[in-house]
Write a protein that holds these residues in place. Structure first.
Motif, short mmCIF file in Angstrom:
data_model
loop_
_atom_site.label_atom_id
_atom_site.label_comp_id
_atom_site.label_asym_id
_atom_site.label_seq_id
_atom_site.Cartn_x
_atom_site.Cartn_y
_atom_site.Cartn_z
N ASP A 14 -3.04 1.95 4.49
CA ASP A 14 -3.74 2.87 3.11
C ASP A 14 -2.17 3.32 3.06
OD1 ASP A 14 -4.52 4.35 0.80
OD2 ASP A 14 -5.02 5.89 2.15
N VAL A 15 -1.83 2.30 1.43
CA VAL A 15 -0.46 2.83 0.98
C VAL A 15 -0.31 3.50 -0.14
CG1 VAL A 15 0.19 0.67 2.35
CG2 VAL A 15 -0.56 0.20 -0.15
N THR A 16 -1.38 4.06 -1.00
CA THR A 16 -1.58 4.47 -2.06
C THR A 16 -0.85 6.28 -1.20
OG1 THR A 16 -3.83 5.36 -1.62
CG2 THR A 16 -3.24 3.11 -2.31
N THR A 17 -1.36 6.39 -0.72
CA THR A 17 -0.88 8.55 -0.38
C THR A 17 0.20 7.98 0.81
OG1 THR A 17 -2.67 8.20 1.77
CG2 THR A 17 -3.18 9.20 -0.53
N PRO A 18 1.55 8.48 0.26
CA PRO A 18 2.94 8.45 0.90
C PRO A 18 2.51 9.13 1.61
CG PRO A 18 3.04 9.72 -1.03
CD PRO A 18 1.94 9.87 -1.09
N ALA A 19 3.66 9.31 3.44
CA ALA A 19 3.70 10.01 4.36
C ALA A 19 3.66 11.10 4.32
CB ALA A 19 4.50 9.04 4.86
N ALA A 20 3.63 11.70 5.08
CA ALA A 20 4.04 13.50 5.01
C ALA A 20 5.36 13.33 5.13
CB ALA A 20 2.93 14.43 5.68
N SER A 21 6.40 14.43 4.38
CA SER A 21 8.04 14.03 4.47
C SER A 21 7.80 15.26 5.76
CB SER A 21 8.37 14.28 3.72
OG SER A 21 9.72 14.62 3.54
N THR A 22 8.91 14.67 6.66
CA THR A 22 9.40 16.08 7.87
C THR A 22 10.16 16.68 7.35
OG1 THR A 22 9.58 14.26 9.22
CG2 THR A 22 7.73 14.65 9.82
#
Length: 67
Positions: A57-65
């Motif tokens: 699923d590349v539509t939602t970016p990963a949460a920034s840490t």
């Protein structure tokens, strides 16, 4: 005629050539079968990788840490 046939049976000229032809044919057969196996497995691996990539699923970016 019998003497000619006896000479023909005992004559070994060309026997080495026949052995090399048979050996070469066996090696070519092994190479073709090995190539077929590698090709089949490579296609299957590519299909598996493609299915895995499509499932991402590349539509939602990963949460920034980093805050």
């Amino acid at each position: 005629m019998a003497k000619y046939f006896e000479h023909f049976i005992r004559d070994e000229r060309g026997a080495i050539s026949v052995e090399w032809v048979v050996l070469t044919a066996a090696l070519v057969g092994l190479a073709v079968s090995a190539g077929t196996i590698v090709e089949t497995e490579t296609h299957q691996l590519a299909a598996d990788i493609g299915a895995t990539v499509q499932a991402w699923d590349v539509t939602t970016p990963a949460a920034s840490t980093s805050d």
